[in-house]
Each structure stands twice: as C-alpha cells, then as structure tokens.
Design a protein around this motif. Structure first.
Motif, short mmCIF file in Angstrom:
data_model
loop_
_atom_site.label_atom_id
_atom_site.label_comp_id
_atom_site.label_asym_id
_atom_site.label_seq_id
_atom_site.Cartn_x
_atom_site.Cartn_y
_atom_site.Cartn_z
N GLN A 105 72.21 67.76 23.22
CA GLN A 105 73.19 67.34 24.21
C GLN A 105 73.26 65.81 24.23
OE1 GLN A 105 71.05 69.38 27.37
NE2 GLN A 105 70.55 67.44 28.36
N THR A 106 74.38 65.28 24.72
CA THR A 106 74.56 63.83 24.77
C THR A 106 74.59 63.36 26.22
OG1 THR A 106 76.98 64.07 24.75
CG2 THR A 106 75.88 63.81 22.62
N SER A 107 74.14 62.12 26.42
CA SER A 107 74.18 61.49 27.75
C SER A 107 74.76 60.10 27.58
CB SER A 107 72.76 61.38 28.34
OG SER A 107 72.09 62.62 28.27
N LYS A 108 75.99 59.89 28.08
CA LYS A 108 76.64 58.59 27.92
C LYS A 108 76.13 57.60 28.97
CE LYS A 108 80.92 59.14 25.35
NZ LYS A 108 82.35 58.89 25.31
N GLU A 109 76.23 56.32 28.59
CA GLU A 109 75.85 55.14 29.36
C GLU A 109 74.36 54.84 29.19
OE1 GLU A 109 77.64 54.23 33.07
OE2 GLU A 109 79.46 55.38 32.63
N ALA A 127 71.97 53.39 30.93
CA ALA A 127 70.93 53.67 31.93
C ALA A 127 71.06 55.07 32.51
CB ALA A 127 70.99 52.62 33.03
N SER A 128 71.63 56.00 31.74
CA SER A 128 71.82 57.36 32.26
C SER A 128 70.47 58.09 32.39
CB SER A 128 72.75 58.15 31.34
OG SER A 128 72.22 58.23 30.05
N ALA A 129 70.40 58.95 33.38
CA ALA A 129 69.18 59.76 33.56
C ALA A 129 69.14 60.85 32.49
CB ALA A 129 69.20 60.39 34.95
N LEU A 130 67.98 61.03 31.87
CA LEU A 130 67.86 62.00 30.79
C LEU A 130 67.05 63.21 31.25
CD1 LEU A 130 67.03 59.54 27.86
CD2 LEU A 130 69.26 60.52 28.43
#
Length: 387
Positions: free
Chosen positions: A255-259, A261-264
């Motif tokens: 899965q991808t998480s943009k930005e 400082a995004s929470a993972l």
C-alpha cells in the motif's frame, strides 16, 4: 593520445574515436560504454521531443563527457540545438572530446575541464538540458543541478548504483538518497521512485519542482527524463507526491501513503503481519503518455541503431503510463500459494474480465500492474489451479 590503440565506432550519424580497453570501467583512460547506446539513443529521442514541445533552441550540458559521444551526438543528430557544453575533469578525455568534435566537423561545442558540481554552479541558468550520466551515483551532483537548472528545462539523470537503490545494500541508499529501500519483486520501480523523490526534495530547496516525462530501468542502470519548473507554491504542491510504499512479505500486500510526514500503519490490514516501509519516494506518475508518444514518433526521423529495442521499451512504458505504483510478480504469488503458475495471458484476461485494470511492465516479464488487490489475484490464481 598516441600511446593508446585507437578504436573507431559509429552511433547514429556520429563517429568517434577513443582508446581501446578490455573492460568497461571508470579506470579506462577515456570512458566509453558501448552498453549505454540504448540510453544515448533514447536521450536523442527525448531531447528532440522536448525541443519540439518547447519550440526553442536548446543549450545542452553533458556533465561527464568521457569520449564526447553523448554531447557530440546531441549536436550532430538533434534539430534546434544551440551550444553544447561537454565537461570532464580528465585532461586526456578533453583531448579526445576535441578530436571527436573535429572528426564530425561540428561547431558550437565547448569542451571544459572542471569538477562536475563546480561546473554547474559556474554556469547557473545557462542550460536548457542538463545530462548527468556518471559512473555510479548521481546523488552528489543533484544539489548543484538544482541550483543551476533554469525554468522549463530538462534534467536527464542516470544512476548505475542499482544495488543501493534496489535495496541489496540498504545503508548506501540511506546515505546517498536519504531513503530506505526494500528488496521486493518490484525493487527496480522502487529504485526509480527513490531517485525521483530525492530529485524532487533536492530541487524543492531552490523552489523548483519536477514533472517526470519518462523513466526506465534497463540492465544495470536507471534513467529519468524530468521537466523542471519554478515556483515555491508549485514545489509545495509537487512534494505532496512524496511518500512511502509499505509491503507485507508474508502475504505480498502492498500500500502507498502520500506526503512526507504521513502516519504509517504498523501491521498489514490483510494478514496482520508487520509491514516493511520503503521511502521517502516519489508516488506521482513516472511515465507521461503524451511525451512518450512524441518520443515514439521521433523514431521515424532518427537513425537509431537500437530502434527495435528502443520501441519495445517505449511502448511498454507507454502502456504503463496510467498504472498504479508497484506490480505483482505471478511466480512470487504462486510460490507463496504452493501452486503452479498458469499462462500469463490467461491471468490478464481473467483480471480484466473481473473489471480490474491490468497491464504488463518493462521491469519484469512476469509482472502485472493492476488495481486488483493481492486477495483478488490469489483468488484468480487458486481458481486456475483447481480447474
């Protein structure tokens, strides 16, 4: 120059001479890499497409000249080129570059002997195209390229340190690109995204942003063609494409998480196992459909020795232009399920029949780029195995 055995070769419409050597190495007296002919051919197509798109004369910087083949071909084979600047820190390379310019009866090519980063900083705003094709990592030169690059210019950048970008050696990637890699089945795509993300973050310091026109991973190297635009607001918006790819090595979900400082998420939403995170990296488009179509069209007007290989790669990249990040390796999934792999065409037909998007990828002949989930794919593969 007289102490070496001289070899002459011809690429496209250009002849060059250089000292013959047994092995492609940075230790060679004057660097010429025959395995990079496809790279140079694609560069000619890309720069010509860019020149026609911008409709202006382009000044080009060939930062690591070697034998001069790249910069000389650009002047000799691309329409609408103004001055070409060939730089190399080696005095002997400079001599061969000058010799090869004369061999091709060319004008408006300058030969310089400087440290690469210093040369870029000395020539701020003078280049419409900066080509960084080093032996190894481009990382140390990208800050100076960010400082030097003018508005609406083209950055062509090669990385041959694929073992770092692909995650075979994690620490060098962290050190050079400020990003954590992961050696998955799609590690070459990850590597391109790490390099693109590093370029975006580096150029943002100078209020410059990137638009990737074409990218590919071929043999031992990765190559990006990037349009550079200016503006702090644009740069801020572009950096929203920086993020992370999270991978589950247990069930193969990703899965991808943009930005930045995004929470993972810590655990896989499919199987609950711990996720592995790669990044920061670029999650925006890494192929531009319209630009690649222009590159393909240019093959009708250029003498390209590697035309068949170039067209195969360009058409594959064109097909991938609307695809999501990462891809699935059929054999990896089948191995995890302990089943035999069905024919690839049958899998593609079934994925599309179920309403999902699916295309092949140039990264891997067994790769599938799709918006189907790992659960969807496993169900399809299991059904084939029970038929």
């Amino acid at each position: 120059m007289d102490e070496y055995k001289i070899k002459q070769i011809e690429e496209g419409l250009t002849k060059i001479e250089f000292p013959e050597f047994d092995k492609v190495s940075s230790e060679a007296p004057v660097f010429y890499n025959p395995h990079m002919e496809l790279n140079r051919d694609l560069s000619i197509l890309a720069i010509q497409a860019f020149q026609k798109q911008e409709q202006r004369e382009l000044n080009i910087c060939d930062l690591f000249g070697g034998s001069g083949i790249r910069g000389i071909r650009y002047k000799n084979e691309i329409d609408g080129i103004g001055n070409v600047f060939i730089n190399d820190i080696s005095e002997l390379a400079n001599q061969y570059e000058q010799h090869n310019i004369e061999l091709n009866n060319l004008e408006d090519i300058e030969v310089h002997q400087h440290d690469a980063s210093m040369f870029l900083r000395m020539k701020r705003g003078e280049f419409d195209v900066i080509d960084i094709d080093p032996f190894g990592t481009p990382s140390p030169f990208l800050d100076s390229a960010g400082y030097c690059a003018r508005r609406n210019s083209l950055l062509c950048v090669t990385a041959t340190d694929t073992s770092a970008l692909c995650g075979t050696y994690k620490e060098p990637c962290i050190r050079k690109y400020n990003a954590k890699p992961y050696k998955s089945e799609y590690c070459h795509e990850n590597g391109i995204r790490i390099l693109a993300g590093f370029v975006a973050l580096t150029f943002a310091k100078y209020s410059k942003c990137i638009k990737i026109l074409m990218s590919h991973s071929t043999e031992h190297y990765m190559r990006l063609y990037i349009k550079i635009e200016k503006g702090s607001k644009k740069s801020d918006e572009t950096l929203k494409n920086i993020g992370y790819i999270s991978h589950c090595k247990h069930c193969l979900h990703r899965q991808t998480s943009k930005e930045l400082a995004s929470a993972l998420e810590e655990n896989c939403p499919v199987c609950g196992e711990k996720l592995i995170h790669a990044g920061p990296l670029w999650l925006g488009n890494i192929q531009n459909k319209e630009f690649i179509e222009k590159m393909i069209d240019e093959t009708n007007y250029k003498k390209i020795n590697t035309e068949k290989q170039a067209l195969k790669l360009l058409n594959s990249c064109l097909e991938e232009s609307d695809a999501p990040a990462t891809f699935f390796d059929v054999h990896s999934i089948c191995k995890s399920l302990k089943i035999s792999a069905p024919k690839l065409d049958l899998i593609f037909d079934e994925i599309k029949k179920q309403g999902f998007y699916a295309v092949k990828t140039h990264y891997n002949p067994l790769g599938i780029k799709t918006n189907a989930t790992i659960e969807n794919l496993k169900e399809i593969l299991i059904n084939f195995s029970t038929e």
